[in-house]
Design a protein around this motif. Structure first.
Motif, short mmCIF file in Angstrom:
data_model
loop_
_atom_site.label_atom_id
_atom_site.label_comp_id
_atom_site.label_asym_id
_atom_site.label_seq_id
_atom_site.Cartn_x
_atom_site.Cartn_y
_atom_site.Cartn_z
N GLY A 160 -114.07 11.09 -20.43
CA GLY A 160 -113.91 9.84 -21.17
C GLY A 160 -115.26 9.20 -21.35
O GLY A 160 -115.60 8.70 -22.42
N THR A 165 -117.43 13.68 -21.22
CA THR A 165 -116.82 14.11 -22.47
C THR A 165 -117.69 15.15 -23.18
O THR A 165 -117.19 16.12 -23.75
CB THR A 165 -116.57 12.91 -23.39
OG1 THR A 165 -115.81 11.93 -22.67
CG2 THR A 165 -115.80 13.31 -24.63
N SER A 182 -108.72 12.44 -15.79
CA SER A 182 -108.86 11.04 -16.19
C SER A 182 -107.68 10.27 -15.64
O SER A 182 -106.55 10.78 -15.61
CB SER A 182 -108.91 10.90 -17.71
OG SER A 182 -108.96 9.52 -18.07
N LYS A 187 -106.54 8.74 -22.56
CA LYS A 187 -107.76 9.55 -22.55
C LYS A 187 -107.43 11.01 -22.25
O LYS A 187 -108.06 11.91 -22.81
CB LYS A 187 -108.76 9.00 -21.52
CG LYS A 187 -109.40 7.69 -21.96
CD LYS A 187 -110.46 7.23 -20.97
CE LYS A 187 -111.12 5.94 -21.46
NZ LYS A 187 -112.16 5.46 -20.51
N ARG A 190 -106.52 12.63 -25.42
CA ARG A 190 -107.68 12.90 -26.28
C ARG A 190 -108.52 14.06 -25.73
O ARG A 190 -109.08 14.84 -26.49
CB ARG A 190 -108.54 11.63 -26.42
CG ARG A 190 -107.81 10.50 -27.13
CD ARG A 190 -108.74 9.36 -27.48
NE ARG A 190 -109.74 9.76 -28.47
CZ ARG A 190 -110.67 8.93 -28.94
NH1 ARG A 190 -110.73 7.68 -28.50
NH2 ARG A 190 -111.55 9.35 -29.83
N ASP A 287 -116.91 7.45 -30.13
CA ASP A 287 -115.85 6.44 -30.06
C ASP A 287 -115.85 5.59 -31.33
O ASP A 287 -114.83 5.41 -31.97
CB ASP A 287 -116.07 5.55 -28.83
CG ASP A 287 -114.98 4.51 -28.66
OD1 ASP A 287 -114.06 4.73 -27.86
OD2 ASP A 287 -115.05 3.45 -29.35
N PHE A 308 -114.32 6.02 -25.25
CA PHE A 308 -114.10 7.45 -25.12
C PHE A 308 -115.19 8.15 -25.92
O PHE A 308 -115.19 8.13 -27.15
CB PHE A 308 -112.72 7.85 -25.64
CG PHE A 308 -112.39 9.30 -25.42
CD1 PHE A 308 -111.83 9.72 -24.22
CD2 PHE A 308 -112.65 10.26 -26.39
CE1 PHE A 308 -111.54 11.06 -24.00
CE2 PHE A 308 -112.37 11.60 -26.18
CZ PHE A 308 -111.80 12.00 -24.97
#
Length: 317
Positions: A160, A165, A182, A187, A190, A287, A308
């Motif tokens: 995240g 990430t 996470s 998150k 994603r 993000d 994120f």
């Protein structure tokens, strides 16, 4: 020139120490330094820590913040700025932009000419601005320190954030089986879209992994140890949730684990990362992109922990 800078420091309320306003034009400490017109930059947690006063004493204030940038060099070339500067005044022998030398949250920044790398064909300036700190750290964790070429599976703790990430996206692009943790269900969803198997912190994995990317610290370190295969590498570049974990040394020596620390990377490693992303068509996880006029909002978002991937600042808007 317009800039975002630490006018003071505040350990309890770092956003109160942030000022957006006029600052002097860049100064060249040496003849090999040049001025880059900044077109895009990105935020890192380092910027919040600087506002808290960590690594930024009062005698260096005001200090323009920002480590990452892409822009235009004096010859009109599109370039990416490598943010580590040789610094004999620092115990490490280097410092990152915004520690001893003004950073990238400004219209212009001065850096050594050797710190400029050409923007790869097909890569945008906003994408490139994500790479020099968080993505470079993740790249070094996986390659130089983690020796991921010898690995089949990777665990990324706390995905995240920018580094974690990036590690997920890079490891997936390298063809590895990637697990990522996470606490946030949104998150995790994603993370799964990036090609990783997303799990809750502390969850038992289907297999032990060869490389662990650890940026969280005490809250996840025991899980990192338990998830590591024999002779695995646990690579540490942060401790956002505690820097003094309890370590089961019997597991460390019985499993012949390597626990290694790292931070950032070399200019050559940044060049390799740029090449890898361009050739594999790997795009940074962004993000949002905000205009410089809203940089204070971006700082507030980063401080709130709702980001994120990377927050990018468009200096042309």
């Amino acid at each position: 020139m317009r800039a975002a800078f630490a006018s003071r420091t505040d350990a309890d309320n770092p956003l109160a120490a942030l000022t957006v306003g006029e600052q002097p034009e860049p100064v060249h400490p040496d003849d090999d330094w040049v001025t880059v017109q900044v077109r895009a930059s990105s935020l890192n947690h380092h910027d919040i820590w600087s506002l808290r006063g960590v690594g930024l004493p009062a005698d260096r204030l005001p200090m323009i913040l920002g480590c990452d940038a892409a822009g235009i060099d004096p010859d009109g070339n599109e370039v990416v700025v490598y943010p580590l500067i040789a610094d004999p005044g620092d115990p490490r022998g280097i410092s990152i932009l915004s520690e001893h030398f003004p950073g990238t949250f400004a219209e212009r920044v001065a850096v050594p000419r050797s710190s400029l790398l050409p923007l790869p064909a097909g890569m945008s300036l906003t994408d490139a601005a994500c790479l020099p700190t968080a993505w470079l750290t993740a790249w070094r964790m996986l390659t130089t320190k983690g020796r991921v070429d010898d690995a089949a599976a990777v665990l990324v703790q706390g995905a995240g954030g920018g580094v974690a990430t990036a590690a997920v996206a890079l490891a997936v692009a390298m063809g590895k089986r990637v697990y990522a943790t996470s606490r946030d269900a949104a998150k995790r969803a994603r993370i799964a879209e990036l090609g990783a198997t997303a799990v809750e912190p502390g969850a038992r994995l289907p297999e032990r992994v060869d490389v662990v990317i650890e940026t969280v610290g005490a809250a996840t370190f025991d899980h990192s140890l338990k998830s590591a295969a024999p002779m695995a590498r646990i690579v540490v570049s942060g401790a956002t949730a505690g820097h003094e974990p309890t370590v089961n040394l019997r597991r460390v020596f019985a499993m012949q684990l390597e626990i290694v620390g790292t931070s950032m990377g070399t200019c050559d490693e940044l060049r390799d990362l740029l090449t890898f992303c361009a050739q594999r068509k790997v795009r940074p996880v962004v993000d949002s992109v905000v205009p410089f006029s809203r940089i204070e909002d971006a700082f507030a978002q980063l401080h709130a922990g709702t980001v994120f991937g990377k927050l990018v600042v468009d200096h042309t808007a």
